[in-house]
Design a protein around this motif. Sequence first.
Motif, PDB file in Angstrom:
ATOM      1  N   TYR A 292     -26.796 -20.347  28.638  1.00 42.69           N
ATOM      2  CA  TYR A 292     -28.189 -19.711  29.106  1.00 42.69           C
ATOM      3  C   TYR A 292     -28.282 -18.386  29.317  1.00 42.69           C
ATOM      4  CZ  TYR A 292     -32.221 -19.263  31.917  1.00 42.69           C
ATOM      5  OH  TYR A 292     -33.332 -18.661  32.503  1.00 42.69           O
ATOM      6  N   TYR A 293     -29.389 -17.722  28.595  1.00 41.85           N
ATOM      7  CA  TYR A 293     -29.873 -16.186  28.933  1.00 41.85           C
ATOM      8  C   TYR A 293     -31.134 -16.451  28.875  1.00 41.85           C
ATOM      9  CZ  TYR A 293     -25.330 -13.931  28.095  1.00 41.85           C
ATOM     10  OH  TYR A 293     -23.971 -13.791  28.215  1.00 41.85           O
ATOM     11  N   SER A 294     -31.748 -15.468  29.741  1.00 40.95           N
ATOM     12  CA  SER A 294     -33.527 -15.579  29.755  1.00 40.95           C
ATOM     13  C   SER A 294     -34.017 -15.172  28.338  1.00 40.95           C
ATOM     14  CB  SER A 294     -33.873 -14.634  30.910  1.00 40.95           C
ATOM     15  OG  SER A 294     -33.478 -13.024  30.827  1.00 40.95           O
ATOM     16  N   PHE A 295     -35.101 -15.720  28.350  1.00 35.94           N
ATOM     17  CA  PHE A 295     -35.756 -15.278  27.116  1.00 35.94           C
ATOM     18  C   PHE A 295     -36.037 -13.740  26.868  1.00 35.94           C
ATOM     19  CE2 PHE A 295     -39.678 -14.068  24.712  1.00 35.94           C
ATOM     20  CZ  PHE A 295     -39.489 -14.933  23.470  1.00 35.94           C
ATOM     21  N   GLY A 296     -36.077 -12.936  28.139  1.00 33.19           N
ATOM     22  CA  GLY A 296     -36.384 -11.456  27.550  1.00 33.19           C
ATOM     23  C   GLY A 296     -34.833 -10.832  27.343  1.00 33.19           C
ATOM     24  N   GLU A 297     -33.706 -11.298  27.794  1.00 36.20           N
ATOM     25  CA  GLU A 297     -32.309 -11.117  27.418  1.00 36.20           C
ATOM     26  C   GLU A 297     -32.021 -11.473  26.011  1.00 36.20           C
ATOM     27  OE1 GLU A 297     -30.109 -11.263  31.571  1.00 36.20           O
ATOM     28  OE2 GLU A 297     -29.978 -12.999  30.194  1.00 36.20           O
ATOM     29  N   VAL A 298     -32.596 -12.639  25.511  1.00 38.37           N
ATOM     30  CA  VAL A 298     -32.167 -12.919  24.039  1.00 38.37           C
ATOM     31  C   VAL A 298     -33.212 -12.225  23.138  1.00 38.37           C
ATOM     32  CG1 VAL A 298     -32.656 -14.654  22.478  1.00 38.37           C
ATOM     33  CG2 VAL A 298     -31.554 -15.193  24.565  1.00 38.37           C
ATOM     34  N   LEU A 299     -34.482 -11.862  23.564  1.00 38.55           N
ATOM     35  CA  LEU A 299     -35.284 -11.146  22.871  1.00 38.55           C
ATOM     36  C   LEU A 299     -34.805  -9.501  22.515  1.00 38.55           C
ATOM     37  CD1 LEU A 299     -38.041 -10.995  21.161  1.00 38.55           C
ATOM     38  CD2 LEU A 299     -39.157 -10.754  22.971  1.00 38.55           C
ATOM     39  N   GLY A 300     -34.292  -9.071  23.607  1.00 46.57           N
ATOM     40  CA  GLY A 300     -33.880  -7.636  23.796  1.00 46.57           C
ATOM     41  C   GLY A 300     -32.566  -7.514  22.823  1.00 46.57           C
ATOM     42  N   TYR A 301     -31.739  -8.580  22.781  1.00 46.72           N
ATOM     43  CA  TYR A 301     -30.732  -8.448  21.891  1.00 46.72           C
ATOM     44  C   TYR A 301     -30.886  -8.473  20.560  1.00 46.72           C
ATOM     45  CZ  TYR A 301     -26.517  -9.671  19.480  1.00 46.72           C
ATOM     46  OH  TYR A 301     -25.344  -9.878  18.302  1.00 46.72           O
ATOM     47  N   PHE A 302     -31.882  -9.488  19.904  1.00 45.47           N
ATOM     48  CA  PHE A 302     -32.199  -9.592  18.880  1.00 45.47           C
ATOM     49  C   PHE A 302     -33.190  -8.499  18.286  1.00 45.47           C
ATOM     50  CE2 PHE A 302     -31.224 -14.137  19.025  1.00 45.47           C
ATOM     51  CZ  PHE A 302     -30.907 -14.510  17.960  1.00 45.47           C
ATOM     52  N   THR A 303     -34.003  -7.926  19.099  1.00 46.24           N
ATOM     53  CA  THR A 303     -34.791  -6.507  18.615  1.00 46.24           C
ATOM     54  C   THR A 303     -33.898  -5.664  18.507  1.00 46.24           C
ATOM     55  OG1 THR A 303     -36.614  -7.442  20.010  1.00 46.24           O
ATOM     56  CG2 THR A 303     -36.707  -5.173  19.490  1.00 46.24           C
ATOM     57  N   ILE A 304     -32.976  -5.157  19.459  1.00 47.71           N
ATOM     58  CA  ILE A 304     -32.326  -3.823  19.414  1.00 47.71           C
ATOM     59  C   ILE A 304     -31.015  -4.016  18.483  1.00 47.71           C
ATOM     60  CG2 ILE A 304     -31.034  -2.243  20.776  1.00 47.71           C
ATOM     61  CD1 ILE A 304     -32.829  -2.869  23.163  1.00 47.71           C
ATOM     62  N   CYS A 305     -30.310  -4.959  18.593  1.00 46.97           N
ATOM     63  CA  CYS A 305     -28.997  -4.990  17.843  1.00 46.97           C
ATOM     64  C   CYS A 305     -29.233  -5.801  16.483  1.00 46.97           C
ATOM     65  CB  CYS A 305     -28.247  -6.005  18.640  1.00 46.97           C
ATOM     66  SG  CYS A 305     -27.657  -5.431  20.117  1.00 46.97           S
ATOM     67  N   LEU A 306     -30.294  -6.612  16.145  1.00 51.81           N
ATOM     68  CA  LEU A 306     -30.344  -7.114  14.786  1.00 51.81           C
ATOM     69  C   LEU A 306     -31.510  -6.559  14.093  1.00 51.81           C
ATOM     70  CD1 LEU A 306     -29.373 -10.786  15.805  1.00 51.81           C
ATOM     71  CD2 LEU A 306     -27.865  -9.015  15.047  1.00 51.81           C
ATOM     72  N   TRP A 307     -32.592  -6.215  14.527  1.00 47.61           N
ATOM     73  CA  TRP A 307     -34.047  -6.036  13.784  1.00 47.61           C
ATOM     74  C   TRP A 307     -34.309  -4.570  13.700  1.00 47.61           C
ATOM     75  CZ3 TRP A 307     -36.792 -10.279  16.993  1.00 47.61           C
ATOM     76  CH2 TRP A 307     -36.178 -11.619  16.653  1.00 47.61           C
ATOM     77  N   LEU A 308     -33.807  -3.883  14.673  1.00 52.00           N
ATOM     78  CA  LEU A 308     -34.323  -2.386  14.707  1.00 52.00           C
ATOM     79  C   LEU A 308     -34.057  -1.695  13.258  1.00 52.00           C
ATOM     80  CD1 LEU A 308     -35.897  -0.327  16.274  1.00 52.00           C
ATOM     81  CD2 LEU A 308     -33.667   0.384  17.557  1.00 52.00           C
ATOM     82  N   ILE A 309     -32.651  -1.507  13.002  1.00 46.18           N
ATOM     83  CA  ILE A 309     -32.506  -0.684  11.816  1.00 46.18           C
ATOM     84  C   ILE A 309     -32.737  -1.521  10.441  1.00 46.18           C
ATOM     85  CG2 ILE A 309     -30.341   0.093  10.613  1.00 46.18           C
ATOM     86  CD1 ILE A 309     -28.888   0.391  13.133  1.00 46.18           C
ATOM     87  N   PRO A 310     -32.996  -2.878  10.441  1.00 50.38           N
ATOM     88  CA  PRO A 310     -33.302  -3.178   9.204  1.00 50.38           C
ATOM     89  C   PRO A 310     -34.811  -2.997   9.011  1.00 50.38           C
ATOM     90  CG  PRO A 310     -31.800  -4.703  10.179  1.00 50.38           C
ATOM     91  CD  PRO A 310     -31.994  -3.658  11.105  1.00 50.38           C
ATOM     92  N   PHE A 311     -35.622  -3.153  10.165  1.00 50.64           N
ATOM     93  CA  PHE A 311     -37.249  -2.711  10.249  1.00 50.64           C
ATOM     94  C   PHE A 311     -37.165  -1.378   9.891  1.00 50.64           C
ATOM     95  CE2 PHE A 311     -40.883  -1.276  12.687  1.00 50.64           C
ATOM     96  CZ  PHE A 311     -41.686  -2.030  12.138  1.00 50.64           C
ATOM     97  N   ALA A 312     -36.443  -0.389  10.231  1.00 51.55           N
ATOM     98  CA  ALA A 312     -36.464   0.857   9.892  1.00 51.55           C
ATOM     99  C   ALA A 312     -36.410   1.102   8.360  1.00 51.55           C
ATOM    100  CB  ALA A 312     -35.650   1.836  10.722  1.00 51.55           C
ATOM    101  N   PHE A 313     -35.337   0.364   7.888  1.00 46.45           N
ATOM    102  CA  PHE A 313     -35.169   0.769   6.432  1.00 46.45           C
ATOM    103  C   PHE A 313     -36.307  -0.072   5.688  1.00 46.45           C
ATOM    104  CE2 PHE A 313     -30.452   0.900   7.162  1.00 46.45           C
ATOM    105  CZ  PHE A 313     -30.590   2.412   6.784  1.00 46.45           C
TER     106      PHE A 313
END
Length: 205
Positions: free
Chosen positions: A119-140
Amino acid sequence: MWFMYFLSWLGLILQICIISLSVAAGLYYLAELVEEYTVFTAKVIKYLIFIITGIHVCLALFEDLPIMMLICGFLGCLTHFFLLQSFPYFVLTSPTFMASVVLLCVNHYMAFSYFASVYYSFGEVLGYFTICLWLIPFAFFVSLSANEYVLPTVSESRPLNPRDMDKDMDVVSNYFQRRGKRYGLLSFFKYAQESILPQRIKKQF
């Protein structure tokens, strides 16, 4: 009672339309910025890779995340760094690009599996996905349109067949022949603008 229910659905549809238009306008603006400041965009992406690598180090030190998920994140940052060496050109069949896509999919699978069991809060999960997984592929992804307006170089022209050697040595001619086919994000928005939005006709007096 039924009328308020109808208004709630109508308001939801309007909100979705407004959000979609706002996201499209923001992407169009970012694509134009990337097209105009390609070198600066490459530096920003490079610093983002370093920052996200540091975030993975902090996650390894301060959080109890699976080691394989962190290693996959490190390898993803490494492949992104190698992709940056040929920025803004992307070869979809290159081993580096395919490895980055595979690592992105594997990292998503590991992250979904872990956060579904712990269990993690929705904000923590969304923060991990946004910064660690989606940010650089979105920039590319936003940067895909940047290579459409870069001047040609000899490195762009790599003949696959020896019989095409003479034809591909003319870099400028080859560049203008391929220039008509554009598949970037900015080209998509410009095509949508020309085909969907009404065109203004200048009055001639």
